[in-house]
Write a protein that holds these residues in place. Structure first.
Motif, PDB file in Angstrom:
ATOM      1  N   LEU B 378       0.828  -1.203   0.000  1.00 30.24           N
ATOM      2  CA  LEU B 378       0.000   0.000   0.000  1.00 30.24           C
ATOM      3  C   LEU B 378       0.868   1.262   0.000  1.00 30.24           C
ATOM      4  O   LEU B 378       0.508   2.272  -0.601  1.00 30.24           O
ATOM      5  CB  LEU B 378      -0.916  -0.016   1.223  1.00 30.24           C
ATOM      6  N   ALA B 379       1.994   1.168   0.670  1.00 28.99           N
ATOM      7  CA  ALA B 379       2.832   2.361   0.804  1.00 28.99           C
ATOM      8  C   ALA B 379       3.241   2.901  -0.558  1.00 28.99           C
ATOM      9  O   ALA B 379       3.459   4.085  -0.722  1.00 28.99           O
ATOM     10  CB  ALA B 379       4.068   2.026   1.637  1.00 28.99           C
ATOM     11  N   GLN B 380       3.336   2.004  -1.514  1.00 31.81           N
ATOM     12  CA  GLN B 380       3.740   2.427  -2.838  1.00 31.81           C
ATOM     13  C   GLN B 380       2.600   3.150  -3.548  1.00 31.81           C
ATOM     14  O   GLN B 380       2.805   4.170  -4.189  1.00 31.81           O
ATOM     15  CB  GLN B 380       4.118   1.173  -3.639  1.00 31.81           C
ATOM     16  N   ARG B 381       1.412   2.589  -3.389  1.00 25.63           N
ATOM     17  CA  ARG B 381       0.289   3.134  -4.137  1.00 25.63           C
ATOM     18  C   ARG B 381      -0.331   4.332  -3.430  1.00 25.63           C
ATOM     19  O   ARG B 381      -0.769   5.283  -4.043  1.00 25.63           O
ATOM     20  CB  ARG B 381      -0.766   2.042  -4.310  1.00 25.63           C
ATOM     21  N   GLN B 382      -0.417   4.248  -2.126  1.00 25.46           N
ATOM     22  CA  GLN B 382      -1.096   5.283  -1.348  1.00 25.46           C
ATOM     23  C   GLN B 382      -0.236   5.657  -0.157  1.00 25.46           C
ATOM     24  O   GLN B 382      -0.539   5.265   0.974  1.00 25.46           O
ATOM     25  CB  GLN B 382      -2.447   4.753  -0.855  1.00 25.46           C
ATOM     26  N   PRO B 383       0.822   6.414  -0.391  1.00 22.65           N
ATOM     27  CA  PRO B 383       1.737   6.675   0.722  1.00 22.65           C
ATOM     28  C   PRO B 383       1.061   7.357   1.910  1.00 22.65           C
ATOM     29  O   PRO B 383       1.352   7.048   3.054  1.00 22.65           O
ATOM     30  CB  PRO B 383       2.801   7.574   0.097  1.00 22.65           C
ATOM     31  N   PHE B 384       0.154   8.258   1.616  1.00 24.63           N
ATOM     32  CA  PHE B 384      -0.519   8.966   2.710  1.00 24.63           C
ATOM     33  C   PHE B 384      -1.311   7.985   3.573  1.00 24.63           C
ATOM     34  O   PHE B 384      -1.162   7.932   4.797  1.00 24.63           O
ATOM     35  CB  PHE B 384      -1.437  10.044   2.131  1.00 24.63           C
ATOM     36  N   LEU B 385      -2.140   7.187   2.906  1.00 23.70           N
ATOM     37  CA  LEU B 385      -2.960   6.231   3.653  1.00 23.70           C
ATOM     38  C   LEU B 385      -2.082   5.280   4.442  1.00 23.70           C
ATOM     39  O   LEU B 385      -2.349   4.990   5.616  1.00 23.70           O
ATOM     40  CB  LEU B 385      -3.810   5.410   2.683  1.00 23.70           C
ATOM     41  N   GLY B 509      -4.251  -5.205  -9.245  1.00 27.41           N
ATOM     42  CA  GLY B 509      -4.160  -4.476 -10.487  1.00 27.41           C
ATOM     43  C   GLY B 509      -5.215  -3.392 -10.587  1.00 27.41           C
ATOM     44  O   GLY B 509      -5.615  -2.986 -11.662  1.00 27.41           O
ATOM     45  N   GLU B 510      -5.664  -2.929  -9.464  1.00 23.81           N
ATOM     46  CA  GLU B 510      -6.794  -1.996  -9.458  1.00 23.81           C
ATOM     47  C   GLU B 510      -6.276  -0.567  -9.562  1.00 23.81           C
ATOM     48  O   GLU B 510      -5.179  -0.270  -9.110  1.00 23.81           O
ATOM     49  CB  GLU B 510      -7.595  -2.151  -8.183  1.00 23.81           C
ATOM     50  N   PRO B 511      -7.060   0.286 -10.129  1.00 25.36           N
ATOM     51  CA  PRO B 511      -6.630   1.675 -10.233  1.00 25.36           C
ATOM     52  C   PRO B 511      -6.998   2.445  -8.974  1.00 25.36           C
ATOM     53  O   PRO B 511      -7.795   3.382  -9.012  1.00 25.36           O
ATOM     54  CB  PRO B 511      -7.417   2.170 -11.440  1.00 25.36           C
ATOM     55  N   ASP B 512      -6.493   2.034  -7.856  1.00 25.02           N
ATOM     56  CA  ASP B 512      -6.981   2.682  -6.632  1.00 25.02           C
ATOM     57  C   ASP B 512      -6.126   3.869  -6.235  1.00 25.02           C
ATOM     58  O   ASP B 512      -6.269   4.416  -5.184  1.00 25.02           O
ATOM     59  CB  ASP B 512      -7.055   1.692  -5.489  1.00 25.02           C
ATOM     60  N   ALA B 513      -5.223   4.233  -7.103  1.00 23.97           N
ATOM     61  CA  ALA B 513      -4.458   5.429  -6.803  1.00 23.97           C
ATOM     62  C   ALA B 513      -5.270   6.670  -7.137  1.00 23.97           C
ATOM     63  O   ALA B 513      -4.759   7.764  -7.175  1.00 23.97           O
ATOM     64  CB  ALA B 513      -3.156   5.416  -7.587  1.00 23.97           C
ATOM     65  N   ALA B 514      -6.556   6.458  -7.393  1.00 30.65           N
ATOM     66  CA  ALA B 514      -7.409   7.559  -7.807  1.00 30.65           C
ATOM     67  C   ALA B 514      -7.443   8.659  -6.771  1.00 30.65           C
ATOM     68  O   ALA B 514      -7.782   9.784  -7.054  1.00 30.65           O
ATOM     69  CB  ALA B 514      -8.819   7.054  -8.049  1.00 30.65           C
ATOM     70  N   GLY B 515      -7.066   8.342  -5.538  1.00 30.49           N
ATOM     71  CA  GLY B 515      -7.036   9.381  -4.531  1.00 30.49           C
ATOM     72  C   GLY B 515      -8.028   9.119  -3.430  1.00 30.49           C
ATOM     73  O   GLY B 515      -8.986   8.352  -3.579  1.00 30.49           O
TER      74      GLY B 515
END
Lengths: 102, 553, 232, 628
Positions: B378-385, B509-515
């Motif tokens: 997760l840290a890669q995709r959503q560092p804040f979260l 493979g989900e596009p969850d970096a949408a924010g």
């Protein structure tokens, strides 16, 4: 000493409570389980009224008044939940509900 | 109705200010309902969220104002002795109001994402919060019961909010049936206590016991036992906890967070007040019960959390473990113990709401992705979260410089001071076990991070493709206790290139970096900020909890 | 042990009272057992009515006439009817399968535990002769049968706040009913379709919802009016 | 004097924050330089503080710098404060100094790793935590650092999570450290209960109020904490496994700094140990036993890092021996010297690993001295230093420990002396196998062409550390009262509780000569046995013929016998008993969890049974209370 002793009433209420609890433990139909909860609430009400008489205190009766409201609200919500779940299932069995476990 | 009767009736003076926070939270949902019914167009969910946020802030303001009133003037009762106005109740009001604001923020983002309209979530959440406040401030068993019912019934419905997920309905059903069962037991307990003491009013009960404490009355003991069962159910103590994992897992995630904070706050507040203040003289009777329940709660919560793969279930068991800690403070039955419990309760509320807010975001649309695998990398995709979740989980694990550490330290030191050495040791052991599964998630988020991103596209694609397969499970298993045998993983080396992306942090493979929805992000940041800030600058909150018990009525 | 409470045999009391109690008790227990054992939910509901009536009689016996009336009206008249309504609506008025219980030890365990709990409560109760509380803390019972003034008074004084907050319960109930029972198909679309149409299925679009504020406004409104009247 | 101790942890902490947020953007290599810079800044402040402190008279060299009150509960009053005195300053100096060098080295070592920035995030956080541990003015704040370093260690061991061994090692480290942490917490509660304070100066000032029993309990619990963190018997096996982490981590955390935190804690609380003399004896015995056991095991390992890791365990055992015999200054002396030569050895090993594309099996190396001359020289310096060859650092440091051990109890000295032979031998064995003999790495597929020497960014640190390892002995020379800098420097802190050796000057000379002889024996053994071959049982005939008898005897006594003993320790004690206990705990919990989980059937009725069960239990208790 004309009244029936409070102990009789209280024992009866306890028995009613026990039967209600037992029913909830063994029945699988959600509606019947729910009725068993009503039995338990009634047992509590009977206890309140009996203590009100024994203590010559009106508070016990007032509490029953509130319990009735709570019971009514609970029934509405409970039945709504049941309807929401079982509308298309045709079987109100609590046992069907165990996808969540472990 | 005769005029004579009316003139004889003197209504009690209602100290409006004393119940202002509750009133705000009871009135605001009515306003929202009216607005929703009267408006011609369908209102966006933001309007209701705004209303709830405003109500929460207003109630928070009222609570803080109450605090400034209570501190100099001391504790008192209001509305004919029905409620107590003391630091204790006001502290819980502050907590619950804050949670309301947070729940509005989180709910907005969630409902928007899920496409659920209407004011119901907000209305029910506010009612529920008001119920919890009533429980905390009630000075009468009847009012505690009513507060409990208001809180619980609203929560039953909230649990079933998401009609699309089967689990949501099941959660509502289970919570409702068992909740009604335990409420009935609780009510019967009130009846027996009423019979044994002649009143449902807590100070009057305490007064009666102070004069008649010579014998251990069987009726009163039975009543206490039944009351304890009702409370234990609400706070999810073992063995009354079994609904917790199912309901936490099944409920919509923002509701889970709200439930975890508010239901525990209300339940514990009432439990602490009733048993410490009213039945304090009978502590020899209830202390061993609390002791035993605390022990099994601590251990079962920690051990069962170890074997969970669903993060919400894991957090459910972790909340059971937290409940055990708070019980340790009650078991001490000293002012310090109660202060420690209050402090724990207070900071736990923020931790758990923040944690579930993060879980809400990670679950993505449909609220289904709760498997540990979703947290991988997760840290890669959503560092804040990831950073926020790491902070909150570490706080729950009791890592120093967070409020969680202080809470555990406070509780254990109170237990030691009360000579409950065995309990203190058991609490520490359970904290050690618990730390493991919190850290497992953190490691999974960070250590699993380096695949995919930064690799040439074809390689990343390979990683993603493999991720859904067995590679997905392996790191989890590897960090799981006793499961280090996940040797299928290739042990490639640091400088060597990692062609397979190490099993695919891109798992879905989900596009969850949408924010992250801005409102939820704000709520998460608030919770994490609270946890960190008051973990380092501890004085204000510790002082708050300490004063709350000094004012204890 | 307190002399007047426990050891008095039932027949030592006045005969009409004793008979009334005995008969009601049999009705209550029989009804309760009926609820538990009846295979058909409809039968259970009817047995529940029987118990509720029995309890109402016992209320009357103990100078709680008003509560007895409310018991019959609210419980038997509304709640049980609601139960029956749902049973019919869902069409689940079939016999529950007795065999093939997935939890084989549930029933014996439940029996043992229920008996233990009941026995413990009774033993604890009898050990202290059931009542040791202070008498008439809140207010005495009415002397005349049917006099509800004392009850009304205590509800509007000691229990004023609890009375007020019950309004919240009723509002929750209404919102819950609307939220849970509304037509689910619209929301099952999920995704964007759900987002667009979710509101249409929401409370504001629902004809039932329009009447809601009236329902919940009532208890609140009652309280308001009383408060205005009284200080005069 | 500079009163800005808070800046020292603050710099790396700021580095941590910046890198945690912007690390990926800052990227390679700037992130590494930034991290190095923050640690260097801390080192500079430490130097300035030192300069200020030297100017003060000895009695004024200790002060507490309080930032703010952290936990304000009346009874439990904990402040965020730093205790700066000669002892903590020594620690700070060598922690920041060695850290800076290793940060620097890591820039090169981690250059190709995808987790480059993440690595420095952890490393900076580690340094901040370590400084807090060292400087905290009360035990709770010490515990903050204690947990912080443990956390960083855990994350860094599992840094390459995709190696199953790394995950398993992380788990083992976690569990064993948790046992130690529980000891720390319990010790805090014991002390707090007795003294109502957790401030270190206050505790040390009021030790007289402690009963002997309480003091013993607290000291034992603190020692338990120390055994966990410092990898002593019985909690030592996590450290060799921790070598799964990147090599700079092994050098910094698992050799130089964190694992010596237990020793530091003991020295810091030395007045407490002084009151509980029985505990000192326990510490000495555990320390020397660990030293010997680990040394024998190190003699047989084939993983280049595991040899050094067991060596670390063994060396820390020496430090505990010093603590146990009351030679606190010697413990610190050895700790500092060890930090120099052990990080040097690790970094050299890292250089070898780097050059051979991550090969760690020494049996597959050999003859590398031609290809990696710098590394070769550095490793040799480290080896000779650790072996105790005069006049390199360990000769003085270990010598000081052994003198005190001799003065305390000759049995301890004998075990320590045997260990010294092993030390010289195992490190020499590794040295020869790696840098001499056949070029066995040519059979490895991954290596194409010749192994390359590491880049300058990695060689620089090796040079610095080599010099330090060589001259580290200057810190505390026994010849003249004016030359024992460390002893007089630490005297205000530990002087009053230290035990003075009863060995006269002549005795000291005799012991020093004995030490030298022992070191030479070990070195010679290694040279004779391993210089040419990597396989002792298939020695070259000429070699065998020439030294048959000696070799055979040595082989029997040391190599074979030691191998058997080490094998027993490694395979039975470690694998079966200790690992069994750790894994057993984990799988026991798991088994319990799975069993309990089955109760959670998902059936509502079943859950209600749970409620009623609890109800009946509580009612039963109430029945007892009511006396029915």
């Amino acid at each position: 000493m004309t009244d029936v002793s409070g102990a009789w009433y209280l024992s009866l209420a306890a028995a009613l409570f026990g039967i209600g609890a037992f029913g909830l433990l063994v029945r699988r139909n959600v509606l019947v389980m729910f009725m068993c909860v009503e039995l338990m609430l009634n047992a509590a009400n009977l206890t309140f009224v009996t203590f009100a008489r024994m203590l010559n205190d009106i508070a016990g009766q007032a509490v029953v008044f509130f319990v009735l409201v709570v019971a009514a609200a609970e029934v509405v919500v409970g039945l709504a939940i049941i309807v929401a779940i079982f509308r298309r299932r045709r079987e109100a069995t609590a046992d069907d509900l165990h996808i969540l476990r472990g | 109705m005769s005029l004579f009767f009316l003139s004889a009736l003197v209504l009690p003076k209602i100290a409006w200010s004393a119940i202002l926070p509750e009133l705000i939270l009871l009135a605001a949902p009515l306003v929202l309902l009216a607005v929703s019914a009267l408006s011609a167009r369908r209102l966006p969910t933001g309007v209701y969220a705004g209303g709830m946020g405003a109500a929460g802030l207003a109630s928070l303001g009222a609570s803080v104002w109450l605090w400034t009133q209570v501190t100099p003037h001391g504790a008192g009762t209001a509305v004919d002795g029905a409620i107590a106005v003391d630091g204790f109740s006001v502290l819980v009001m502050i907590l619950v109001s804050s949670v309301v604001v947070l729940a509005a923020l989180i709910g907005e983002g969630y409902l928007r994402r899920e496409g659920i309209g209407g004011p119901e979530y907000y209305v029910l959440a506010m009612f529920s919060a008001a119920g919890a406040m009533l429980m905390a401030s009630a000075d009468d068993l009847v009012l505690i019961f009513l507060g409990l019912e208001i809180m619980s019934i609203a929560l039953y419905v909230l649990a079933g909010l998401d009609a699309r997920r089967q689990g949501s309905g099941e959660a509502a059903m289970k919570y409702f049936l068992l909740g009604a069962f335990s409420s009935a037991i609780f009510l019967y307990g009130i009846a027996l206590v009423y019979g044994a003491t002649g009143s449902t009013n807590l100070p009057q009960i305490a007064d009666f016991l102070a004069h008649n404490v010579a014998s251990s009355d069987g009726l009163l003991l039975a009543g206490m036992a039944l009351l304890l069962v009702g409370f234990f159910f609400k706070i999810a103590a073992v063995p009354f906890h079994m609904w917790t994992p199912d309901v936490y897992q099944g409920s919509p995630t923002p509701v889970t967070g709200f439930m975890a904070a508010v239901a525990k706050a209300g339940g514990f507040a009432a439990l602490l007040r009733v048993f410490f203040a009213s039945f304090g003289l009978l502590r020899d009777d209830w202390q061993p019960v609390i002791w035993l329940v605390a022990v099994v709660t601590l251990l079962v919560g920690a051990v069962l959390a170890l074997v969970q793969r669903d993060v919400k279930r894991m957090l459910a068991y972790s909340s059971i473990n937290h409940a055990g800690f708070i019980l340790v403070g009650l078991e001490a039955a000293t002012t310090r113990g109660i202060a420690a419990s209050l402090y724990y309760l207070f900071v736990y509320g923020f931790m758990v709401v923040g944690t579930f807010a993060v879980v809400t975001v990670i679950a993505r649309r449909g609220d289904e992705a709760h498997d540990l695998g979703s947290y991988r990398g997760l840290a890669q995709r959503q560092p804040f979260l990831a950073a926020m979740l790491a902070l909150l989980l570490l706080a729950q694990a009791g890592v120093p410089l967070t409020t969680g550490f202080l809470a555990k330290l406070y509780i254990i030191s109170a237990a030691v001071e009360a000579h409950s050495y065995a309990l203190a040791v058991i609490a520490m052991v359970s904290a050690a076990i618990a730390a493991f599964f919190y850290l497992r998630v953190v490691v999974l988020m960070y250590a699993g991070a380096k695949s995919g991103v930064g690799l040439p596209a074809p390689l990343a694609a390979t990683g993603a493709g493999e991720g859904a397969g067995s590679g997905e499970l392996s790191p989890v298993a590897a960090y799981g206790p006793g499961a280090a045998s996940a040797a299928e993983l290739e042990g490639d080396r640091p400088e060597a290139s990692r062609p397979d992306g190490a099993g695919g942090g891109e798992g879905h493979g989900e596009p969850d970096a949408a924010g992250v929805p801005a409102t939820i992000a704000l709520a998460i940041a608030l919770c994490a900020g609270f946890t960190l800030l008051f973990g380092i600058w501890a004085q204000p909150v510790v002082e708050l909890a300490r004063q709350a018990t000094l004012l204890f009525h | 042990m307190h002399p007047g409470l426990v050891p008095v045999p039932l027949l030592a009391t006045s005969l009409p009272d004793a008979i009334t109690f005995a008969v009601s008790a049999v009705i209550v227990i029989a009804g309760a057992i009926g609820v538990v054992v009846a295979r058909n939910p409809v039968h259970s509901a009817l047995m529940l009515v029987m118990t509720l009536f029995g309890v109402a009689v016992l209320f009357v016996e103990q100078r709680a006439d008003f509560l007895a009336a409310v018991q019959v009206i609210v419980y038997a008249g509304a709640i049980v009817v609601l139960f029956l309504f749902v049973i019919m609506l869902l069409g689940v008025d079939r016999r529950e399968a007795v065999s093939a219980d997935p939890l084989p030890w549930q029933r014996p365990l439940a029996l043992v535990l229920s008996f233990c709990a009941l026995g413990s409560v009774l033993a604890l109760g009898f050990s202290g002769a059931w009542s040791t509380g202070a008498a008439s803390v809140t207010g005495a019972l009415p002397h005349r049968a049917g006099d509800t003034a004392a009850l009304g008074k205590v509800v509007f004084t000691t229990y004023l706040l609890p009375f007020e907050v019950t309004a919240a319960l009723l509002v929750i109930a209404v919102v819950a009913a609307v939220l849970l029972v509304r037509v689910p198909q619209l929301r099952e679309q999920g995704g964007q379709a759900g987002a667009e149409r979710g509101g249409a299925a929401g409370l504001e679009g629902d004809p039932e919802a329009v009447s809601d504020p009236g329902v919940d406004g009532d208890p609140q409104g009652l309280g308001e009016r009383d408060r205005e009247v009284v200080p005069s | 004097m500079l009163h800005a101790a808070y800046l020292m942890p603050l710099f790396p902490l700021a580095g941590f924050a910046v890198l945690a947020v912007f690390g990926r953007k800052i990227g390679n290599p700037l992130a590494g330089w930034l991290a190095t810079g923050t640690v260097t800044a801390s080192f500079a402040i430490a130097l300035v503080t030192l300069a200020g402190m030297i100017g003060e008279p000895a009695s004024h060299r200790s002060f507490v710098e309080t930032l703010f009150t952290w936990i304000p509960v009346s009874a439990l009053h904990v402040q965020v404060g730093f205790l700066i005195d000669p002892l903590s300053l020594v620690m700070v100096l060598f922690v920041t100094g060695v850290s800076a060098v290793i940060h620097w080295y890591s820039i090169g070592y981690m250059a190709h790793d995808e987790g480059y920035a993440r690595f420095f995030v952890y490393l900076n956080l580690f340094v901040a935590s370590m400084l807090i541990l060292v400087m905290a003015s009360n035990l709770v704040f010490t515990f903050v650092g204690w947990e912080g370093v443990g956390l960083c260690s855990y994350f860094l061991i599992a840094f390459w999570y995709d190696r199953p061994a790394a995950a398993s090692a992380g788990k083992k480290a976690f569990i064993m450290n948790r046992v130690g942490d529980a000891g720390f917490l319990l010790a805090m509660f014991v002390l707090f209960n007795a003294l109502h304070t957790l401030s270190i100066p206050a505790i040390l000032a009021h030790l007289g109020d402690l009963s002997t029993g309480t003091a013993t309990a607290a000291a034992l619990l603190l020692f338990l904490a120390a055994t966990g963190k410092s990898a002593q018997i019985p909690l030592f096996t996590w450290l060799p496994d921790a070598m799964e982490g990147p090599t700079p981590v092994s050098a910094l955390i698992h050799a130089a700094t964190m694992v010596t935190a237990g020793v530091y804690l003991m020295v810091r609380m030395s007045p407490l140990l002084h009151r509980a003399t029985d505990v000192s004896e326990v510490i000495a015995i555990v320390g020397v036993a660990t030293a010997l056991v680990a040394a024998t095991i190190a003699s047989t390992q084939n993983d280049i890092k595991k040899v050094i890791a067991y060596s670390t365990v063994s060396q820390i055992g020496y430090m505990f021996l010093a603590v146990g015999v009351g030679a606190y200054t010697a413990a610190i002396f050895l700790m500092v010297a060890h930090a120099f030569y052990k990080s040097l050895l690790f970094l050299s090993a890292g250089s070898v690993i780097h050059g051979l594309h991550d090969e760690q099996d020494i049996k597959k190396m050999g003859g590398l001295r031609k290809f990696m001359p710098w590394t070769f020289a550095a490793f040799m310096a480290g080896w000779l230093a650790i072996a105790g060859v005069p006049p390199l650092s360990a000769f003085w440091a270990k010598g000081a420990v052994l003198v005190h051990a001799f003065s305390y109890d000759i049995g301890l000295w004998i075990v320590g002396a045997i260990t010294a032979v092993f030390t010289a031998y195992y490190m020499g064995r590794e040295f020869y196998i790696v840098f001499y003999g056949d070029e066995r790495w040519r059979r490895l597929e991954v290596i194409k062409g010749d192994p390359h020497e590491s880049p300058w960014v990695m060689r620089g640190p090796l040079v610095i550390l080599s010099v330090l390892a060589a001259i580290g002995g200057l810190l505390d020379l026994p010849f003249h009262p004016h030359l024992d800098f460390l002893s007089s420097w630490l005297a205000p802190v530990v002087g009053s509780v230290s035990r003075h050796s009863s060995v006269g000057v002549g005795g000291e000379w005799a012991l020093a000569i004995t030490d030298s002889v022992l070191a030479v024996i070990g070195v010679t053994l290694a040279w004779r046995l391993w210089r040419v071959t990597a396989d002792a049982r298939h020695l070259e005939p000429a070699f065998l013929q020439r030294a048959w008898l000696v070799d055979e005897t040595y082989d029997k006594i040391f190599a074979r016998g030691g191998e058997a003993l080490a094998g027993f320790l490694a395979n039975v004690v470690e694998a079966k008993i200790i690992d069994g206990a750790v894994n057993g705990t984990a799988s026991g919990l798991r088994w319990m969890g799975s069993g309990l989980r089955r109760i959670q059937t998902g059936y509502v009725r079943n859950y209600a049974i749970g409620i009623v069960l609890g109800l009946v239990a509580i009612l039963a208790w109430m029945l007892v209370r009511a006396g029915v």
